[in-house]
Enzyme design. Structure first.
Site, PDB file in Angstrom:
ATOM      1  N   GLU A 121     -81.446  36.436  -2.416  1.00 45.09           N
ATOM      2  CA  GLU A 121     -81.327  35.368  -2.862  1.00 45.09           C
ATOM      3  C   GLU A 121     -80.427  35.058  -3.673  1.00 45.09           C
ATOM      4  OE1 GLU A 121     -85.409  34.888  -5.088  1.00 45.09           O
ATOM      5  OE2 GLU A 121     -86.286  36.179  -3.040  1.00 45.09           O
ATOM      6  N   LYS A 123     -78.492  34.322  -6.869  1.00 43.17           N
ATOM      7  CA  LYS A 123     -79.139  34.706  -8.931  1.00 43.17           C
ATOM      8  C   LYS A 123     -78.413  33.206  -9.121  1.00 43.17           C
ATOM      9  CE  LYS A 123     -79.901  38.359 -11.807  1.00 43.17           C
ATOM     10  NZ  LYS A 123     -79.198  36.908 -13.267  1.00 43.17           N
ATOM     11  N   ASP A 125     -77.849  31.174 -12.147  1.00 44.40           N
ATOM     12  CA  ASP A 125     -77.770  31.351 -13.506  1.00 44.40           C
ATOM     13  C   ASP A 125     -78.557  29.946 -14.483  1.00 44.40           C
ATOM     14  OD1 ASP A 125     -76.860  32.311 -16.072  1.00 44.40           O
ATOM     15  OD2 ASP A 125     -74.381  31.404 -15.020  1.00 44.40           O
ATOM     16  N   TYR A 232     -89.184  31.152  -7.416  1.00 50.14           N
ATOM     17  CA  TYR A 232     -88.465  32.543  -6.452  1.00 50.14           C
ATOM     18  C   TYR A 232     -89.571  33.988  -6.040  1.00 50.14           C
ATOM     19  CZ  TYR A 232     -86.322  34.073 -10.697  1.00 50.14           C
ATOM     20  OH  TYR A 232     -86.446  33.924 -12.233  1.00 50.14           O
ATOM     21  N   LYS A 321     -74.436  41.436  -9.695  1.00 50.04           N
ATOM     22  CA  LYS A 321     -73.505  40.728  -9.907  1.00 50.04           C
ATOM     23  C   LYS A 321     -72.182  40.219  -9.805  1.00 50.04           C
ATOM     24  CE  LYS A 321     -75.029  39.445 -13.654  1.00 50.04           C
ATOM     25  NZ  LYS A 321     -75.623  39.934 -15.069  1.00 50.04           N
ATOM     26  N   CYS A 415     -40.613  18.436 -29.810  1.00 48.05           N
ATOM     27  CA  CYS A 415     -40.430  19.405 -28.839  1.00 48.05           C
ATOM     28  C   CYS A 415     -40.226  20.716 -28.555  1.00 48.05           C
ATOM     29  CB  CYS A 415     -39.180  18.528 -27.567  1.00 48.05           C
ATOM     30  SG  CYS A 415     -39.808  19.826 -26.053  1.00 48.05           S
ATOM     31  N   CYS A 418     -36.347  20.738 -27.061  1.00 47.90           N
ATOM     32  CA  CYS A 418     -35.310  20.168 -27.641  1.00 47.90           C
ATOM     33  C   CYS A 418     -35.435  20.059 -28.822  1.00 47.90           C
ATOM     34  CB  CYS A 418     -34.661  19.511 -26.458  1.00 47.90           C
ATOM     35  SG  CYS A 418     -35.505  17.874 -26.764  1.00 47.90           S
ATOM     36  N   CYS A 433     -42.369  14.406 -24.293  1.00 49.88           N
ATOM     37  CA  CYS A 433     -40.851  15.224 -24.634  1.00 49.88           C
ATOM     38  C   CYS A 433     -40.077  13.587 -23.193  1.00 49.88           C
ATOM     39  CB  CYS A 433     -40.793  16.143 -24.118  1.00 49.88           C
ATOM     40  SG  CYS A 433     -38.760  16.238 -24.479  1.00 49.88           S
ATOM     41  N   CYS A 438     -33.964  17.262 -22.210  1.00 50.19           N
ATOM     42  CA  CYS A 438     -34.282  18.056 -22.588  1.00 50.19           C
ATOM     43  C   CYS A 438     -34.392  19.289 -21.509  1.00 50.19           C
ATOM     44  CB  CYS A 438     -36.211  17.882 -22.995  1.00 50.19           C
ATOM     45  SG  CYS A 438     -36.689  18.748 -23.330  1.00 50.19           S
TER      46      CYS A 438
HETATM   47  S1  IVH Z   1     -86.291  37.605  -9.096  1.00 47.03           S
HETATM   48  C1  IVH Z   1     -88.829  41.076 -10.920  1.00 47.03           C
HETATM   49  N1  IVH Z   1     -85.313  35.901  -8.580  1.00 47.03           N
HETATM   50  O1  IVH Z   1     -82.130  36.724 -13.276  1.00 47.03           O
HETATM   51  C2  IVH Z   1     -88.367  40.413 -10.400  1.00 47.03           C
HETATM   52  N2  IVH Z   1     -84.634  36.463 -10.606  1.00 47.03           N
HETATM   53  O2  IVH Z   1     -81.131  39.166 -14.297  1.00 47.03           O
HETATM   54  C3  IVH Z   1     -87.400  39.191 -11.447  1.00 47.03           C
HETATM   55  N3  IVH Z   1     -83.151  34.959 -11.648  1.00 47.03           N
HETATM   56  O3  IVH Z   1     -85.204  37.405 -14.979  1.00 47.03           O
HETATM   57  C4  IVH Z   1     -86.355  37.596 -11.009  1.00 47.03           C
HETATM   58  N4  IVH Z   1     -82.333  34.265  -9.463  1.00 47.03           N
HETATM   59  O4  IVH Z   1     -84.100  34.294 -14.817  1.00 47.03           O
HETATM   60  C5  IVH Z   1     -85.383  36.803  -9.056  1.00 47.03           C
HETATM   61  N5  IVH Z   1     -83.804  34.669  -7.322  1.00 47.03           N
HETATM   62  C6  IVH Z   1     -84.437  34.784  -8.505  1.00 47.03           C
HETATM   63  C7  IVH Z   1     -83.569  34.675  -9.662  1.00 47.03           C
HETATM   64  C8  IVH Z   1     -83.971  35.662 -10.695  1.00 47.03           C
HETATM   65  C9  IVH Z   1     -82.063  34.429 -10.905  1.00 47.03           C
HETATM   66  C10 IVH Z   1     -83.141  35.750 -13.060  1.00 47.03           C
HETATM   67  C11 IVH Z   1     -84.131  35.818 -13.549  1.00 47.03           C
HETATM   68  C12 IVH Z   1     -84.657  37.179 -13.535  1.00 47.03           C
HETATM   69  C13 IVH Z   1     -83.024  37.717 -14.300  1.00 47.03           C
HETATM   70  C14 IVH Z   1     -82.369  38.942 -14.076  1.00 47.03           C
END
Ligand code: IVH
Length: 685
Positions: A121, A123, A125, A232, A321, A415, A418, A433, A438
């Site tokens: 999945e 991640k 932000d 998720y 990450k 500037c 010059c 400028c 220059c």
């Molecule tokens: S699963 C126990 N799935 O990342 C598992 N977390 O660094 C719980 N996050 O606290 C999280 N995308 O806020 C999961 N596809 C994803 C996610 C995700 C973002 C965040 C979430 C979690 C943090 C951990």
């Protein structure tokens, strides 16, 4: 023993730094460290605790999920803890995790471990949220908080339109849905523009603005912030529903009307997961929300249960990450650089920092208004951002780390190259400028004239141009064509061979097509595309000297601003002389074979291409030019309008995936050559 004492002291320092950062991040929504720096502190502390197990305490940040609680919201005890994820930062570390999982699984005597399945999945932000539904009604929404207790943000979450307030036919009495609240990038940009207009501080990134927007006292403010959500994970479920896999739970969520991210995929091979992670990393800048990594989860829910968790994170999932795109570093000074048209751009000199895949020591601040709005000052710690191929920029200061004696930066009135005045007119956001002679401008103009985009003179980069200018050998592009080997031999770092090579390269450039000469003039608003159109009209450099605004503004897509700028350039005695001198040295004559334009039949007209990977017989520039010269269009990512994806070696996985998904025709280099020749005759179908 002494080692232990030193380690104890260091651990205390690390814990303090982590706690300070947690407070700034979770309570004040105003982080003082980049994620990367934060992770480094946690990693260092973990290492110490591993070497000296006595230092491990139950309240260590390494044992906690993170997050102190603010007093703005009522505390909510989570039914089951909201855990965090362990992170890996490289493929090697991911391999270690796979090994750990396989070892763990084999000890469990898991009958299905031959076909261990994972779900990958993005991640997201944003910030984690728990949504509790009782008898189909959303009764509570809570932040993660410290993992056990979160903050009650129900009233605010109720304003997020994509989150169902009621669900039908869930088949259960109580359902807890977990996911990520985020702010789409477009909404984040709009919010910051609005903040700026109101003279309010801007948010550093979409995650902070999502957190800040969700943790508002007044839900009306949250409602105005266009927050969104991806679910998720299922939390607590009470009732008669049983799930065997994670994928089933996601399908269930989708059926109930929860947003589930479309990039989520099932995979049973480690190689496939790694490829998908790479594809996701490439795709990240095409998404309209930010992701900072990928999450790999075991699909089988029973197996998850048996693998269990440590005190802060499950063993059945891992976060991969991506390299950081934002970092915090010291701004050592602010200076201005002078561009080819005299534009003065402020930029920061930074303590070098690794961000967006490379070490960055300079970052742009765009213009005076931006410096004022962001209130960036010399000696501030600043957030530096470099995403994808874009120029690194300074996002803003970390106010909590500002020196008490700090002073605002003022745009210089003269500037730096010059000493002449820097002028900003009312309707422009930039200072210029205004002295065409220059030395800073001259160097930039001639470097651009020689650059790959324009005349492509090999071996004539900015340093060499600077050397030629400071030795009074050149002051405009035509002077290059008068350079003799003997002139160059008088200069440092020139030998007979390098001098001859440069003179030959300059001579050779006389054969470049007209549009390249026009590009190289640095006429305001005229880039390669406009230069091509102008060249097609004026046919020769002398033709450019007699062009009228009406001749140009009628050209497709050129417009009045560019037309006027060209005419102004050729009428102004100073710049007109530049063109005349180039004509004198023999550039851009209509009669000289091949020097006017690379003319091709518009065989690719109406066709749109994306090129990815390395082609053996073209540089990227050449392949793109081959397409545009035949009337085709080149874009950077496939869309529904793309006709062909040209694939070389090491192609971008995300472009391939996207093209496949959109049904774009994928061709290799030899098919590309055929298409150039046949003119894409098979464009229908
Ligand atoms: S699963 C126990 N799935 O990342 C598992 N977390 O660094 C719980 N996050 O606290 C999280 N995308 O806020 C999961 N596809 C994803 C996610 C995700 C973002 C965040 C979430 C979690 C943090 C951990």
């Amino acid at each position: 023993m002494e080692d232990f004492e030193a380690a104890k002291k260091r651990a205390a320092e690390l814990r303090q730094a982590i706690e300070d950062a947690d407070l700034a991040y979770y309570v004040n929504d105003n982080p003082t460290l980049s994620d990367y720096d934060y992770d480094q502190l946690v990693i260092a502390l973990k290492e110490l605790e591993k070497s000296f197990p006595k230092l491990r305490t139950p309240d260590s940040p390494t044992e906690r999920v993170g997050g102190s609680l603010s007093r703005l919201f009522a505390p909510v005890r989570h039914v089951s803890a909201m855990m965090s994820l362990d992170n890996v930062f490289s493929i090697e570390e991911l391999d270690d995790w796979f090994l750990r999982v396989k070892r763990g699984v084999s000890q469990l005597d898991y009958s299905d471990h031959e076909k261990l399945e994972f779900v990958l999945e993005p991640k997201i932000d944003g910030l984690a949220i728990s949504l509790v539904y009782e008898d189909g009604v959303l009764v509570r929404a809570a932040t993660r908080g410290d993992g056990r207790t979160g903050e009650d943000v129900t009233a605010n979450v109720e304003t997020i339109s994509v989150i169902p307030k009621r669900i039908k036919n869930s088949g259960v009495d109580l359902l807890e849905v977990r996911g990520e609240v985020y702010m789409p990038i477009a909404a984040f940009k709009a919010l910051n523009e609005h903040q700026q207009l109101q003279g309010k501080p801007i948010f550093a990134n979409p995650r902070n603005s999502a957190a800040g927007s969700l943790r508002q006292k007044d839900p009306k403010v949250t409602a105005s912030r266009s927050l969104s959500f991806w679910s998720y994970q299922l939390g607590e479920v009470r009732g008669k529903r049983d799930f065997t896999t994670h994928l089933e739970t996601l399908e269930y969520l989708l059926q109930l009307g929860f947003p589930v991210n479309p990039s989520i995929a099932l995979s049973s091979s480690e190689t496939d997961i790694k490829e998908r992670i790479e594809a996701l990393n490439e795709l990240r800048h095409d998404l309209d929300y930010e992701i900072d990594g990928a999450v790999v989860k075991i699909n089988d829910l029973k197996l998850r249960e048996r693998l269990g968790a440590t005190s802060r994170a499950p063993r059945w999932a891992i976060a991969f990450k991506f390299p950081p795109e934002e970092q915090v570093t010291l701004l050592k000074d602010v200076m201005v650089s002078i561009g080819k048209s005299g534009k003065a751009t402020p930029f920061g000199i930074l303590e070098p920092v690794f961000v967006g895949g490379s070490t960055v020591s300079l970052a742009t601040l765009h213009n005076e208004d931006q410096v004022i709005q962001k209130d960036v000052r010399p000696f501030d710690y600043v957030i530096v951002r470099k995403a994808g191929d874009v120029i690194p920029e300074i996002v803003g200061p970390v106010l909590a780390r500002r020196r008490p004696d700090s002073q605002p930066w003022r745009f210089p009135s003269t500037c730096p190259m010059c000493g002449g005045p820097l002028v900003r007119s009312k309707d422009e956001s930039d200072y210029f400028c205004i002295d065409y002679f220059c030395p800073g401008q001259i160097v930039q103009r001639i470097s651009y004239f020689a650059s790959r985009e324009a005349m492509d003179i090999e071996g004539l980069g900015e340093q060499r141009v600077s050397q030629l200018v400071s030795n009074n050998l050149v002051k405009d592009p035509s002077d290059l064509y008068h350079l003799e080997i003997s002139d160059l031999l008088k200069l440092d770092k020139f030998g007979v061979i390098s001098a001859r090579k440069l003179v030959e390269a300059i001579e050779e450039s006389k054969r470049r097509p007209l549009y390249r000469v026009i590009t190289g003039l640095s006429i305001k608003h005229v880039g390669v595309t406009a230069a091509m159109k102008i060249a097609g009209k004026v046919k020769s450099l002398p033709g450019l000297l007699v062009v009228e605004s009406s001749d140009l503004s009628e050209l497709d897509g050129l417009g009045e601003v560019i037309a006027n700028s060209v005419v102004k350039y050729v009428k102004d005695p100073t710049t007109r002389t530049v063109v005349e001198s180039l004509v004198e040295v023999g550039l851009g004559e209509a009669t000289s074979e091949g020097s006017v334009r690379e003319s091709f039949e518009p065989t690719l007209s109406g066709l749109s291409f994306v090129v990815t990977g390395t082609l053996s017989s073209f540089t990227r520039e050449q392949s793109e030019r081959a397409i545009t010269l035949r009337g085709g269009k080149v874009t950077s990512t496939p869309s529904s309008k793309t006709n062909y994806l040209v694939v070389g070696s090491n192609p971008g996985a995300s472009k391939l995936v996207k093209a496949e998904r959109l049904g774009v025709r994928i061709i290799d280099e030899s098919e590309f050559l055929e298409t150039l020749e046949s003119g894409g005759s098979d464009k229908v179908g």
